[in-house]
Design a protein around this motif. Sequence first.
Motif, mmCIF file in Angstrom:
data_model
loop_
_atom_site.group_PDB
_atom_site.id
_atom_site.type_symbol
_atom_site.label_atom_id
_atom_site.label_comp_id
_atom_site.label_asym_id
_atom_site.label_seq_id
_atom_site.Cartn_x
_atom_site.Cartn_y
_atom_site.Cartn_z
ATOM 1 N N UNK A 43 -26.748 32.959 -68.150
ATOM 2 C CA UNK A 43 -27.088 33.838 -67.029
ATOM 3 C C UNK A 43 -26.240 33.423 -65.829
ATOM 4 N N UNK A 44 -25.550 34.385 -65.242
ATOM 5 C CA UNK A 44 -24.622 34.092 -64.147
ATOM 6 C C UNK A 44 -25.030 34.923 -62.931
ATOM 7 N N UNK A 45 -25.509 34.244 -61.897
ATOM 8 C CA UNK A 45 -25.878 34.927 -60.659
ATOM 9 C C UNK A 45 -24.616 35.291 -59.882
ATOM 10 N N UNK A 46 -24.547 36.527 -59.396
ATOM 11 C CA UNK A 46 -23.383 37.013 -58.652
ATOM 12 C C UNK A 46 -23.873 37.570 -57.317
ATOM 13 N N UNK A 47 -23.313 37.066 -56.227
ATOM 14 C CA UNK A 47 -23.682 37.605 -54.917
ATOM 15 C C UNK A 47 -22.472 37.634 -54.004
ATOM 16 N N UNK A 48 -22.480 38.584 -53.095
ATOM 17 C CA UNK A 48 -21.412 38.727 -52.112
ATOM 18 C C UNK A 48 -21.948 38.348 -50.746
ATOM 19 N N UNK A 49 -21.061 37.852 -49.893
ATOM 20 C CA UNK A 49 -21.454 37.503 -48.536
ATOM 21 C C UNK A 49 -20.577 38.247 -47.536
ATOM 22 N N UNK A 50 -21.095 38.389 -46.334
ATOM 23 C CA UNK A 50 -20.313 39.008 -45.265
ATOM 24 C C UNK A 50 -21.066 40.096 -44.538
ATOM 25 N N UNK A 67 -16.611 41.306 -65.149
ATOM 26 C CA UNK A 67 -15.795 40.239 -65.733
ATOM 27 C C UNK A 67 -16.671 39.181 -66.405
ATOM 28 N N UNK A 68 -17.820 38.906 -65.809
ATOM 29 C CA UNK A 68 -18.770 37.965 -66.423
ATOM 30 C C UNK A 68 -19.203 38.467 -67.797
ATOM 31 N N UNK A 69 -19.538 39.751 -67.860
ATOM 32 C CA UNK A 69 -19.985 40.328 -69.136
ATOM 33 C C UNK A 69 -18.847 40.306 -70.163
ATOM 34 N N UNK A 70 -17.633 40.606 -69.717
ATOM 35 C CA UNK A 70 -16.483 40.562 -70.624
ATOM 36 C C UNK A 70 -16.235 39.151 -71.155
ATOM 37 N N UNK A 116 -20.951 36.315 -70.617
ATOM 38 C CA UNK A 116 -22.145 35.987 -69.846
ATOM 39 C C UNK A 116 -22.974 37.213 -69.539
ATOM 40 N N UNK A 117 -24.158 36.972 -69.003
ATOM 41 C CA UNK A 117 -25.054 38.049 -68.585
ATOM 42 C C UNK A 117 -25.187 37.984 -67.059
ATOM 43 N N UNK A 118 -24.545 38.906 -66.328
ATOM 44 C CA UNK A 118 -24.568 38.823 -64.865
ATOM 45 C C UNK A 118 -25.912 39.232 -64.276
ATOM 46 N N UNK A 166 -30.367 31.293 -62.546
ATOM 47 C CA UNK A 166 -29.234 31.406 -63.471
ATOM 48 C C UNK A 166 -28.718 30.043 -63.910
ATOM 49 N N UNK A 167 -27.823 30.064 -64.885
ATOM 50 C CA UNK A 167 -27.169 28.852 -65.381
ATOM 51 C C UNK A 167 -25.946 28.490 -64.558
ATOM 52 N N UNK A 168 -25.364 29.468 -63.870
ATOM 53 C CA UNK A 168 -24.263 29.215 -62.959
ATOM 54 C C UNK A 168 -24.224 30.316 -61.917
ATOM 55 N N UNK A 169 -23.501 30.073 -60.833
ATOM 56 C CA UNK A 169 -23.504 30.989 -59.687
ATOM 57 C C UNK A 169 -22.069 31.301 -59.295
ATOM 58 N N UNK A 170 -21.839 32.574 -58.951
ATOM 59 C CA UNK A 170 -20.555 33.003 -58.398
ATOM 60 C C UNK A 170 -20.823 33.700 -57.073
ATOM 61 N N UNK A 171 -20.149 33.237 -56.023
ATOM 62 C CA UNK A 171 -20.220 33.927 -54.741
ATOM 63 C C UNK A 171 -18.816 34.395 -54.369
#
Length: 338
Positions: free
Chosen positions: A183-190, A216-219, A222-224, A248-253
């Motif tokens: 599981x990959x958490x994806x969030x944007x900031x700004x 891209x995570x799904x490709x 991973x499961x975003x 999640x198991x990892x995080x992308x910001x």
Amino acid sequence: MFRRLIPFDQAKRIINDQLKLGALGEEEIPLLEACNRVLARDVVSALDIPPFDRSTVDGYAVKAEDTFNAQENQPIKLITRGMVNVGEKPKIQVGVGEAAEIVTGAPIPEGADAVVMVEVTDRKEAELYVFRAVTRDENVMKRGADIRKGEIVLKAGQVLSASEIGVLAAIGLTKVKVFKIPLVAVLSTGAEVTEPGKELSAGRIYDINAYSLSTAVRESGGNPIYLGVVPDDEIQLRRALKHALDTANMVITSGGVSVGPKDLTPKIVNSLGEPGVIVSGIAVKPGKPTTVALIGKKPVFSLPGHPTSALLLFHLLVRPVIQLISGRPSTEGKTIKA
């Protein structure tokens, strides 16, 4: 906390040395839900496929030796003793000078060792005239011709597509052990970023990164988990990052990683646990402000806000990690000298 830039190769080594990650574990799932999953264990067939000698044509099961003198202008005569259909155990035994009608896929009856195609025969009631000789095992698929009992049919690490799932079904499986999907958490900031679908006010842009990165995570296997857009506010960003790490198991910001007064992400991430930030700036262009942290055993990749930079650094740094913890073979790109 910015920042001594390090070479890209050094950043890769630090990530590989510090993360020390492997596949998350395995789970057993129904075969019909296994498409694009990664096999966790070698699969050994418990039976021969096909499990019996079978005819590959419509015709007549015979003893090959009985047909050796058959010629187009001088057929040999056999006596038919019944019929063998698919899906049933033959009740007929073929003796010398005898034949049994058989259809494609049906088991070869006892006593027969070849099949004469119906096209080279002529039948008159119980009498069968054969106009061409056959050899032993002609038009017969032998037991185990496709898969032998005890054979490894698929190896751990293979990605299951239609053909692999067909093989598993052929040996009678309804469930299969696969690696868990990270599981990959994806969030944007700004403050300028707006979620698609909402009204776009002056000075704002739609969130490209979360959607492209989630895809891209799904490709990558991973499961975003899309956690939306977080404003440049320390309290809200801290809360969002803690939630991401819990979920999640990892995080992308993306965004908030440069040296401006609103670029809060590296500082906050570093405060969330040990060892904290392990890479703070890479000597690459684009993507220089990329930050990588490890909170406990969970990696956090903080990518630049520019969509091209974010996606490029994802493929260079993040994709291999997702592939690793999902059990997938690495597909890192080739390096070409300019």
